[in-house]
Write a protein that holds these residues in place. Structure first.
Motif, PDB file in Angstrom:
ATOM      1  N   GLY A 185       0.792  -1.216   0.000  1.00 28.58           N
ATOM      2  CA  GLY A 185       0.000   0.000   0.000  1.00 28.58           C
ATOM      3  C   GLY A 185       0.827   1.269   0.000  1.00 28.58           C
ATOM      4  O   GLY A 185       1.731   1.448  -0.822  1.00 28.58           O
ATOM      5  N   GLU A 186       0.517   2.168   0.947  1.00 25.67           N
ATOM      6  CA  GLU A 186       1.203   3.463   1.001  1.00 25.67           C
ATOM      7  C   GLU A 186       2.692   3.327   1.286  1.00 25.67           C
ATOM      8  O   GLU A 186       3.476   4.228   0.972  1.00 25.67           O
ATOM      9  CB  GLU A 186       0.548   4.345   2.070  1.00 25.67           C
ATOM     10  N   ALA A 187       3.105   2.195   1.866  1.00 27.19           N
ATOM     11  CA  ALA A 187       4.536   1.988   2.141  1.00 27.19           C
ATOM     12  C   ALA A 187       5.349   1.902   0.859  1.00 27.19           C
ATOM     13  O   ALA A 187       6.564   2.119   0.885  1.00 27.19           O
ATOM     14  CB  ALA A 187       4.727   0.728   2.976  1.00 27.19           C
ATOM     15  N   THR A 188       4.701   1.588  -0.278  1.00 24.60           N
ATOM     16  CA  THR A 188       5.451   1.533  -1.539  1.00 24.60           C
ATOM     17  C   THR A 188       6.044   2.901  -1.885  1.00 24.60           C
ATOM     18  O   THR A 188       7.016   2.980  -2.631  1.00 24.60           O
ATOM     19  CB  THR A 188       4.565   1.039  -2.695  1.00 24.60           C
ATOM     20  N   LYS A 189       5.463   3.968  -1.343  1.00 25.04           N
ATOM     21  CA  LYS A 189       5.998   5.310  -1.600  1.00 25.04           C
ATOM     22  C   LYS A 189       7.294   5.557  -0.841  1.00 25.04           C
ATOM     23  O   LYS A 189       7.992   6.536  -1.108  1.00 25.04           O
ATOM     24  CB  LYS A 189       4.954   6.362  -1.210  1.00 25.04           C
ATOM     25  N   THR A 190       7.609   4.672   0.117  1.00 29.43           N
ATOM     26  CA  THR A 190       8.849   4.834   0.887  1.00 29.43           C
ATOM     27  C   THR A 190       9.945   3.882   0.409  1.00 29.43           C
ATOM     28  O   THR A 190      11.030   3.862   0.986  1.00 29.43           O
ATOM     29  CB  THR A 190       8.592   4.600   2.392  1.00 29.43           C
ATOM     30  N   VAL A 191       9.675   3.098  -0.625  1.00 31.33           N
ATOM     31  CA  VAL A 191      10.658   2.137  -1.131  1.00 31.33           C
ATOM     32  C   VAL A 191      12.014   2.776  -1.443  1.00 31.33           C
ATOM     33  O   VAL A 191      13.060   2.209  -1.103  1.00 31.33           O
ATOM     34  CB  VAL A 191      10.101   1.394  -2.368  1.00 31.33           C
ATOM     35  N   PRO A 192      12.062   3.971  -2.076  1.00 29.89           N
ATOM     36  CA  PRO A 192      13.383   4.542  -2.390  1.00 29.89           C
ATOM     37  C   PRO A 192      14.286   4.747  -1.186  1.00 29.89           C
ATOM     38  O   PRO A 192      15.514   4.676  -1.310  1.00 29.89           O
ATOM     39  CB  PRO A 192      13.021   5.885  -3.043  1.00 29.89           C
ATOM     40  N   TYR A 193      13.705   4.976  -0.014  1.00 30.76           N
ATOM     41  CA  TYR A 193      14.512   5.238   1.174  1.00 30.76           C
ATOM     42  C   TYR A 193      15.169   3.967   1.698  1.00 30.76           C
ATOM     43  O   TYR A 193      16.237   4.031   2.329  1.00 30.76           O
ATOM     44  CB  TYR A 193      13.660   5.914   2.249  1.00 30.76           C
ATOM     45  N   ILE A 194      14.563   2.819   1.453  1.00 32.49           N
ATOM     46  CA  ILE A 194      15.189   1.546   1.809  1.00 32.49           C
ATOM     47  C   ILE A 194      16.169   1.132   0.712  1.00 32.49           C
ATOM     48  O   ILE A 194      17.275   0.663   1.005  1.00 32.49           O
ATOM     49  CB  ILE A 194      14.127   0.451   2.019  1.00 32.49           C
ATOM     50  N   HIS A 245       7.260  21.503   1.937  1.00 37.61           N
ATOM     51  CA  HIS A 245       6.757  21.477   0.577  1.00 37.61           C
ATOM     52  C   HIS A 245       6.745  20.016   0.125  1.00 37.61           C
ATOM     53  O   HIS A 245       7.789  19.435  -0.152  1.00 37.61           O
ATOM     54  CB  HIS A 245       7.647  22.328  -0.342  1.00 37.61           C
ATOM     55  N   PRO A 246       5.551  19.411   0.082  1.00 45.08           N
ATOM     56  CA  PRO A 246       5.489  17.948  -0.123  1.00 45.08           C
ATOM     57  C   PRO A 246       5.791  17.508  -1.548  1.00 45.08           C
ATOM     58  O   PRO A 246       5.439  18.188  -2.511  1.00 45.08           O
ATOM     59  CB  PRO A 246       4.031  17.630   0.238  1.00 45.08           C
ATOM     60  N   ASN A 247       6.473  16.363  -1.653  1.00 40.72           N
ATOM     61  CA  ASN A 247       6.634  15.704  -2.954  1.00 40.72           C
ATOM     62  C   ASN A 247       6.134  14.266  -2.921  1.00 40.72           C
ATOM     63  O   ASN A 247       6.007  13.635  -3.958  1.00 40.72           O
ATOM     64  CB  ASN A 247       8.094  15.758  -3.435  1.00 40.72           C
ATOM     65  N   ARG A 248       5.862  13.751  -1.714  1.00 45.21           N
ATOM     66  CA  ARG A 248       5.194  12.460  -1.539  1.00 45.21           C
ATOM     67  C   ARG A 248       4.163  12.624  -0.425  1.00 45.21           C
ATOM     68  O   ARG A 248       4.487  13.123   0.640  1.00 45.21           O
ATOM     69  CB  ARG A 248       6.180  11.361  -1.127  1.00 45.21           C
ATOM     70  N   VAL A 249       2.942  12.202  -0.703  1.00 41.56           N
ATOM     71  CA  VAL A 249       1.858  12.338   0.269  1.00 41.56           C
ATOM     72  C   VAL A 249       1.282  10.969   0.584  1.00 41.56           C
ATOM     73  O   VAL A 249       1.080  10.141  -0.313  1.00 41.56           O
ATOM     74  CB  VAL A 249       0.749  13.264  -0.276  1.00 41.56           C
ATOM     75  N   PHE A 250       1.049  10.713   1.862  1.00 34.17           N
ATOM     76  CA  PHE A 250       0.490   9.428   2.299  1.00 34.17           C
ATOM     77  C   PHE A 250      -0.993   9.591   2.628  1.00 34.17           C
ATOM     78  O   PHE A 250      -1.379  10.549   3.295  1.00 34.17           O
ATOM     79  CB  PHE A 250       1.238   8.895   3.513  1.00 34.17           C
ATOM     80  N   VAL A 251      -1.801   8.677   2.146  1.00 31.23           N
ATOM     81  CA  VAL A 251      -3.229   8.716   2.398  1.00 31.23           C
ATOM     82  C   VAL A 251      -3.483   8.055   3.742  1.00 31.23           C
ATOM     83  O   VAL A 251      -3.320   6.837   3.891  1.00 31.23           O
ATOM     84  CB  VAL A 251      -4.009   7.997   1.287  1.00 31.23           C
ATOM     85  N   LEU A 252      -3.877   8.857   4.709  1.00 32.87           N
ATOM     86  CA  LEU A 252      -4.100   8.370   6.074  1.00 32.87           C
ATOM     87  C   LEU A 252      -5.568   8.099   6.319  1.00 32.87           C
ATOM     88  O   LEU A 252      -6.444   8.627   5.624  1.00 32.87           O
ATOM     89  CB  LEU A 252      -3.633   9.419   7.075  1.00 32.87           C
ATOM     90  N   PRO A 253      -5.881   7.315   7.337  1.00 31.67           N
ATOM     91  CA  PRO A 253      -7.278   7.202   7.792  1.00 31.67           C
ATOM     92  C   PRO A 253      -7.743   8.584   8.234  1.00 31.67           C
ATOM     93  O   PRO A 253      -6.937   9.484   8.488  1.00 31.67           O
ATOM     94  CB  PRO A 253      -7.210   6.237   8.975  1.00 31.67           C
ATOM     95  N   GLU A 254      -9.020   8.762   8.345  1.00 32.00           N
ATOM     96  CA  GLU A 254      -9.555  10.053   8.774  1.00 32.00           C
ATOM     97  C   GLU A 254      -8.999  10.412  10.151  1.00 32.00           C
ATOM     98  O   GLU A 254      -9.004   9.591  11.061  1.00 32.00           O
ATOM     99  CB  GLU A 254     -11.081  10.001   8.836  1.00 32.00           C
ATOM    100  N   VAL A 255      -8.482  11.649  10.253  1.00 31.81           N
ATOM    101  CA  VAL A 255      -7.909  12.112  11.529  1.00 31.81           C
ATOM    102  C   VAL A 255      -8.628  13.373  11.990  1.00 31.81           C
ATOM    103  O   VAL A 255      -9.315  13.998  11.217  1.00 31.81           O
ATOM    104  CB  VAL A 255      -6.406  12.365  11.385  1.00 31.81           C
TER     105      VAL A 255
END
Length: 335
Positions: free
Chosen positions: A90-99, A325-335
């Motif tokens: 899911g949203e963790a795929t947006k963090t793949v470059p950091y690993i 200034h965002p370049n990657r945004v994570f879709v969170l549950p309603e907060v």
């Protein structure tokens, strides 16, 4: 199966569950216009990859096991290699470059006295030598392989040459010439010498390292030839092999709530970045791709950082004058 083969399913697992996963992925690939089925589940799973599978085959199995909409991996392992394969859902795929960009550690055994056309045990022996270096000679030869080095990837690798994969050209019998590429090697040490023909080494390196090239080039430097016999990744960024699920465990827990308990938060992949905090109002702006005010300590202008709200990642971006200034945004549950 060759380590440089195109990522995809292998014949390693013919279980009904695996065939179902393969069929599901094929169906998804042929239905681009349809909404992808599966759960909106996010996080990282550390897998202790078995020998004999491509990295993508493992991803397919994990995605099926979680019934997840989206999955990917951080850093390919050769099919015959084992150890840490970090799978993002899911949203963790947006963090793949950091690993992918983080340091990784490999334990491998090199066979001395033989060179193969693939630089590992799966290939054909192309050169041999009766010379066997001493332990001290091996240790002395490791120095030039530490730090900023230039490395030529194996001919049987996924490197592209004029738009084609090197392994395909090599299999077709073409003469493959690959340019050297920079690599950062943090550490390379000898950990064991089982016998005259074998040496066990441990290497910590950055992105893009080929262990097969290290074994090949070390053998050449020692004048005796060499290739990789066994390879195991023992950690990758924050993920360690001791925390990994085996393939059998994944099959056993597939489609059960217990499997979900093994997911690690996507925020772990962002540990190398400074964290800034935001308010509920800032969450809305960031999620819409707009700059927003954040609370930051020890973050300089122009630094890349990640914003959190109540412990959850909201976005990654560049910090400027009190705003992210965002370049990657994570879709969170309603907060």
């Amino acid at each position: 199966m060759r380590s440089s083969a195109p990522d995809g399913a292998t014949e390693f697992d013919s279980s009904p569950a695996f065939r179902y996963a393969a069929a599901l992925n094929t169906q998804i690939g042929h239905s681009m216009g349809r909404k992808r089925k599966g759960r909106d589940i996010s996080g990282w799973l550390v897998v202790d990859k078995p020998a004999g599978m491509t990295s993508t085959a493992v991803v397919n199995k994990v995605r099926w096991a979680f019934d997840a909409k989206k999955a990917g991996h951080a850093g390919t392992l050769d099919p015959e290699a084992t150890g840490v394969l970090a799978i993002a859902l899911g949203e963790a795929t947006k963090t793949v470059p950091y690993i992918t960009d983080d340091l990784k550690c490999y334990e491998f055994t090199a066979r001395l006295g033989q060179a193969t056309n693939t630089d590992d045990a799966e290939g054909e022996v192309i050169s041999q030598s009766d010379l066997r270096p001493s332990d001290e000679q091996i240790k002395d030869a490791l120095g030039p392989f530490v730090g900023d080095i230039m490395q030529v990837p194996p001919k049987f690798s996924a490197v592209k040459i004029d738009g084609q994969r090197a392994y395909k050209l090599a299999r077709d019998g073409e003469d493959v010439t690959i340019e050297a590429r920079p690599l950062w090697v943090e550490e390379l040490v000898m950990t064991d010498r089982p016998d005259a023909d074998h040496v066990t080494l441990e290497m910590t390196c950055g992105k893009g390292g080929y262990v097969r090239s290290i074994a090949r080039d070390l053998g050449a430097a020692l004048g005796c030839f060499g290739h990789v016999l066994k390879l195991r990744r023992i950690w990758s960024g924050p993920f360690e092999v001791k925390d990994g699920l085996t393939f059998d465990e994944i099959e056993k827990l597939a489609r059960t709530p217990e499997l979900d308990t093994h997911l690690r938060p996507l925020e772990e992949a962002l540990a190398g970045l400074p964290e800034v905090k935001c308010t509920a109002e800032s969450v809305t702006r960031l999620r819409n791709g707009n700059p927003a005010m954040v609370i930051a300590h020890g973050v300089d202008y122009g630094d890349e950082a990640w914003a959190s709200f109540e412990g959850q990642a909201v976005a990654v971006g560049v910090f400027k004058a009190g705003e992210l200034h965002p370049n990657r945004v994570f879709v969170l549950p309603e907060v």
